[in-house]
Enzyme design. Sequence first.
Site, PDB file in Angstrom:
ATOM      1  N   ASP A  99      55.706  -9.578  17.427  1.00 35.92           N
ATOM      2  CA  ASP A  99      56.923  -9.885  16.171  1.00 35.92           C
ATOM      3  C   ASP A  99      57.104  -9.053  14.857  1.00 35.92           C
ATOM      4  OD1 ASP A  99      54.291 -10.490  15.076  1.00 35.92           O
ATOM      5  OD2 ASP A  99      54.935 -12.570  15.174  1.00 35.92           O
ATOM      6  N   GLU A 121      54.473 -11.474  25.360  1.00 37.32           N
ATOM      7  CA  GLU A 121      54.516 -12.869  24.139  1.00 37.32           C
ATOM      8  C   GLU A 121      56.106 -13.072  22.933  1.00 37.32           C
ATOM      9  OE1 GLU A 121      52.454 -12.561  19.653  1.00 37.32           O
ATOM     10  OE2 GLU A 121      50.884 -12.936  21.190  1.00 37.32           O
ATOM     11  N   GLU A 135      58.279 -11.889  10.347  1.00 35.84           N
ATOM     12  CA  GLU A 135      58.203 -11.728  11.998  1.00 35.84           C
ATOM     13  C   GLU A 135      58.624 -12.610  12.611  1.00 35.84           C
ATOM     14  OE1 GLU A 135      55.789 -11.451   8.964  1.00 35.84           O
ATOM     15  OE2 GLU A 135      53.963 -10.460   9.457  1.00 35.84           O
ATOM     16  N   HIS A 215      45.997 -12.046   6.265  1.00 37.07           N
ATOM     17  CA  HIS A 215      46.944 -10.895   5.549  1.00 37.07           C
ATOM     18  C   HIS A 215      48.747 -11.018   4.902  1.00 37.07           C
ATOM     19  CE1 HIS A 215      49.340 -10.778   9.283  1.00 37.07           C
ATOM     20  NE2 HIS A 215      47.881 -10.804  10.321  1.00 37.07           N
ATOM     21  N   ARG A 217      52.536 -11.708   4.183  1.00 38.82           N
ATOM     22  CA  ARG A 217      53.285 -10.835   3.636  1.00 38.82           C
ATOM     23  C   ARG A 217      54.074 -12.450   3.132  1.00 38.82           C
ATOM     24  NH1 ARG A 217      53.701  -6.306   5.972  1.00 38.82           N
ATOM     25  NH2 ARG A 217      54.799  -4.744   4.913  1.00 38.82           N
ATOM     26  N   HIS A 248      41.116  -7.002   4.936  1.00 39.40           N
ATOM     27  CA  HIS A 248      42.088  -5.879   5.988  1.00 39.40           C
ATOM     28  C   HIS A 248      43.093  -5.133   4.402  1.00 39.40           C
ATOM     29  CE1 HIS A 248      46.504  -5.557   6.615  1.00 39.40           C
ATOM     30  NE2 HIS A 248      46.052  -6.272   8.491  1.00 39.40           N
TER      31      HIS A 248
HETATM   32  C1  UD1 Z   1      51.375  -5.850   9.506  1.00 41.15           C
HETATM   33  C2  UD1 Z   1      53.016  -6.327  10.730  1.00 41.15           C
HETATM   34  C3  UD1 Z   1      51.803  -8.089  10.579  1.00 41.15           C
HETATM   35  C4  UD1 Z   1      50.711  -8.559  11.813  1.00 41.15           C
HETATM   36  C5  UD1 Z   1      49.833  -7.367  10.601  1.00 41.15           C
HETATM   37  C6  UD1 Z   1      48.478  -7.779  11.742  1.00 41.15           C
HETATM   38  C7  UD1 Z   1      55.351  -5.879   9.978  1.00 41.15           C
HETATM   39  C8  UD1 Z   1      56.206  -5.438   8.839  1.00 41.15           C
HETATM   40  N1  UD1 Z   1      53.925  -6.528   9.405  1.00 41.15           N
HETATM   41  O1  UD1 Z   1      51.518  -6.293   8.697  1.00 41.15           O
HETATM   42  O2  UD1 Z   1      53.439  -8.674  11.309  1.00 41.15           O
HETATM   43  O3  UD1 Z   1      50.183  -9.902  11.673  1.00 41.15           O
HETATM   44  O4  UD1 Z   1      50.285  -6.416  11.307  1.00 41.15           O
HETATM   45  O5  UD1 Z   1      47.079  -6.786  10.763  1.00 41.15           O
HETATM   46  O6  UD1 Z   1      55.075  -5.535  11.240  1.00 41.15           O
HETATM   47  N2  UD1 Z   1      46.699  -0.360   6.238  1.00 41.15           N
HETATM   48  C9  UD1 Z   1      45.709   0.569   6.428  1.00 41.15           C
HETATM   49  N3  UD1 Z   1      44.784   0.708   7.199  1.00 41.15           N
HETATM   50  C10 UD1 Z   1      45.840   0.492   7.935  1.00 41.15           C
HETATM   51  C11 UD1 Z   1      46.428  -0.776   8.045  1.00 41.15           C
HETATM   52  C12 UD1 Z   1      47.291  -1.052   6.827  1.00 41.15           C
HETATM   53  O7  UD1 Z   1      44.868   1.293   5.151  1.00 41.15           O
HETATM   54  O8  UD1 Z   1      44.063   0.213   9.354  1.00 41.15           O
HETATM   55  C13 UD1 Z   1      47.617  -0.531   4.402  1.00 41.15           C
HETATM   56  C14 UD1 Z   1      48.598   0.468   4.169  1.00 41.15           C
HETATM   57  O9  UD1 Z   1      48.245   1.008   2.985  1.00 41.15           O
HETATM   58  C15 UD1 Z   1      49.595  -0.306   5.265  1.00 41.15           C
HETATM   59  C16 UD1 Z   1      49.537  -1.387   4.437  1.00 41.15           C
HETATM   60  O10 UD1 Z   1      47.894  -1.652   4.636  1.00 41.15           O
HETATM   61  O11 UD1 Z   1      50.896   0.897   4.289  1.00 41.15           O
HETATM   62  C17 UD1 Z   1      50.983  -3.016   4.849  1.00 41.15           C
HETATM   63  O12 UD1 Z   1      50.821  -2.630   6.118  1.00 41.15           O
HETATM   64  P1  UD1 Z   1      51.967  -3.093   6.777  1.00 41.15           P
HETATM   65  O13 UD1 Z   1      52.051  -2.557   9.267  1.00 41.15           O
HETATM   66  O14 UD1 Z   1      53.138  -2.758   6.578  1.00 41.15           O
HETATM   67  O15 UD1 Z   1      51.526  -4.951   6.834  1.00 41.15           O
HETATM   68  P2  UD1 Z   1      50.553  -5.190   7.437  1.00 41.15           P
HETATM   69  O16 UD1 Z   1      50.623  -6.490   6.308  1.00 41.15           O
HETATM   70  O17 UD1 Z   1      49.333  -5.024   8.117  1.00 41.15           O
HETATM   71  N1  UDP Z   2      40.195  -9.119  13.836  1.00 35.70           N
HETATM   72  C1  UDP Z   2      39.549  -7.831  13.898  1.00 35.70           C
HETATM   73  N2  UDP Z   2      38.757  -7.011  13.012  1.00 35.70           N
HETATM   74  C2  UDP Z   2      38.930  -8.247  11.548  1.00 35.70           C
HETATM   75  C3  UDP Z   2      39.486  -8.801  11.760  1.00 35.70           C
HETATM   76  C4  UDP Z   2      40.583  -9.812  13.198  1.00 35.70           C
HETATM   77  O1  UDP Z   2      39.223  -6.616  15.463  1.00 35.70           O
HETATM   78  O2  UDP Z   2      38.296  -7.754  11.081  1.00 35.70           O
HETATM   79  C5  UDP Z   2      40.594  -9.069  15.282  1.00 35.70           C
HETATM   80  C6  UDP Z   2      41.328 -10.963  15.607  1.00 35.70           C
HETATM   81  O3  UDP Z   2      40.284 -11.003  16.413  1.00 35.70           O
HETATM   82  C7  UDP Z   2      42.608 -10.879  16.248  1.00 35.70           C
HETATM   83  C8  UDP Z   2      43.597  -9.885  15.415  1.00 35.70           C
HETATM   84  O4  UDP Z   2      42.622  -8.588  14.448  1.00 35.70           O
HETATM   85  O5  UDP Z   2      42.652  -9.819  17.817  1.00 35.70           O
HETATM   86  C9  UDP Z   2      44.208 -10.208  14.949  1.00 35.70           C
HETATM   87  O6  UDP Z   2      45.385  -9.565  13.690  1.00 35.70           O
HETATM   88  P1  UDP Z   2      45.630  -9.690  12.587  1.00 35.70           P
HETATM   89  O7  UDP Z   2      44.758 -10.864  11.790  1.00 35.70           O
HETATM   90  O8  UDP Z   2      45.537  -8.626  11.476  1.00 35.70           O
HETATM   91  O9  UDP Z   2      46.868 -10.208  13.033  1.00 35.70           O
HETATM   92  P2  UDP Z   2      47.720 -11.433  13.403  1.00 35.70           P
HETATM   93  O10 UDP Z   2      46.979 -11.547  14.657  1.00 35.70           O
HETATM   94  O11 UDP Z   2      48.004 -12.295  12.553  1.00 35.70           O
HETATM   95  O12 UDP Z   2      49.001 -10.575  13.564  1.00 35.70           O
END
Ligand code: UD1
Ligand code: UDP
Length: 382
Positions: A99, A121, A135, A215, A217, A248
């Site tokens: 998603d 999924e 999502e 994390h 939104r 996160h």
């Molecule tokens: C995203 C996904 C969410 C998923 C989550 C898993 C969307 C809209 N959101 O949310 O569905 O559950 O990932 O974690 O697809 N950032 C870093 N380094 C990283 C990752 C993120 O710095 O490795 C920071 C950056 O500033 C980035 C921000 O996090 O712009 C947001 O990342 P984004 O992928 O847009 O949203 P998530 O909240 O991570």
């Molecule tokens: N996870 C990880 N390191 C962390 C926290 C979570 O590897 O510090 C793993 C966790 O085991 C799970 C996945 O990341 O498999 C979940 O990711 P996240 O919560 O970012 O996204 P979501 O599952 O909510 O989309």
Amino acid sequence: MGLIKNLIVFGTRPEAIKMAPLINTFKKRKDEFDTKICVTAQHRQMLDQVLDFFGIEPDYDLNLMKPNQNLFSLTADILTELKVVLEDFRPDFVYVHGDTSTSMVASLASFYFGAKICHIEAGLRTFNKKSPFPEEINRQITGRLADYHFAPTHLAKQNLLKENVDDSKILITGNTVIDALLESVKRVKEIENNEITYLKSILQSECKLILVTGHRRENHGRGFIEICEALKCIAENNEDVQIIYPVHLNPNVKGPVYEILSGIDNIYLIDPLSYPSFVWLMNESYLIITDSGGVQEEAPSLGKPVLVLRDTTERPEAVSVGTVKLVGTDREKIVSESQFLLLNEDKYREMSELHNPYGDGKACARIVEYVSLKTNEDEIKK
Ligand code: UD1
Ligand code: UDP
């Protein structure tokens, strides 16, 4: 017929974890499939941690992440950049997961290009378009575009049938997260990395460990403030509790978390952990508090009770069997439910008994067999 061309597209940490075993399963069938990997790198560091652990080398890396990115530009960038990849590799099948924005846009791009879309999924729903945001809509759009739907559970399949998806295009597989978890639980026993060494140095055997992640939104802003205040209260009320929180990297999460929770003796704010270290730490924990989708699926397999920081869930199976409980983001509720599990051993034991409604570790084998069968039936030419 020549090799079937597969393109597996993902961009974030959880997609990478859940696609890794599928990649490895396809790569074992080189005589049948030419499988290439495209990462949008919607996440960067958190994605790379997973690629490293599973030894995945992307064929295409779009390197799209920008600090504090917004949904508009992220969506536009993925769509534009994927066109180039699709036209270069010309896949028969494109595989997307769950998603995220990457998944939704990759489905749209593949539809425009004319490749068959396989949704891993598939079928998870809250039917609330604002939760989880964005999502729920991402997966509904992906579901409309997909040609094949790999549903993790019976309930997910029912959701798809209600949306008039053709029964013959849906396969119940279990969740690939369990494939990844079972492999990692085995491997983690042999791993001694810097993160695990550090975690061992701070863990106190007389304390109960609460592991926290978050994390979403829709929890940004007020939600995270309430969550952090609840954690602060739990830490201050219970000297025999340690809270470890791998935070996160999203600045909308890091900001309030470090502001409210820094400097409290029994709260440890750390960087996101690599997957094996996180699995190791889940195993060490007494209780997990999270809004994560993936963690809700993993924890029941490890016998760990979970309090979910959300009002809705598209994963009601573990709530039904009782290992997971929704507590939302209300400070009082998070504190009282945590306190209850810290003090009530019988209830805790009941909740932590092993229940795993999400899979048996064979999801990827089922998906690959199904695609192989479909291509032999020559469906791909239709
Ligand atoms: C995203 C996904 C969410 C998923 C989550 C898993 C969307 C809209 N959101 O949310 O569905 O559950 O990932 O974690 O697809 N950032 C870093 N380094 C990283 C990752 C993120 O710095 O490795 C920071 C950056 O500033 C980035 C921000 O996090 O712009 C947001 O990342 P984004 O992928 O847009 O949203 P998530 O909240 O991570
Ligand atoms: N996870 C990880 N390191 C962390 C926290 C979570 O590897 O510090 C793993 C966790 O085991 C799970 C996945 O990341 O498999 C979940 O990711 P996240 O919560 O970012 O996204 P979501 O599952 O909510 O989309």
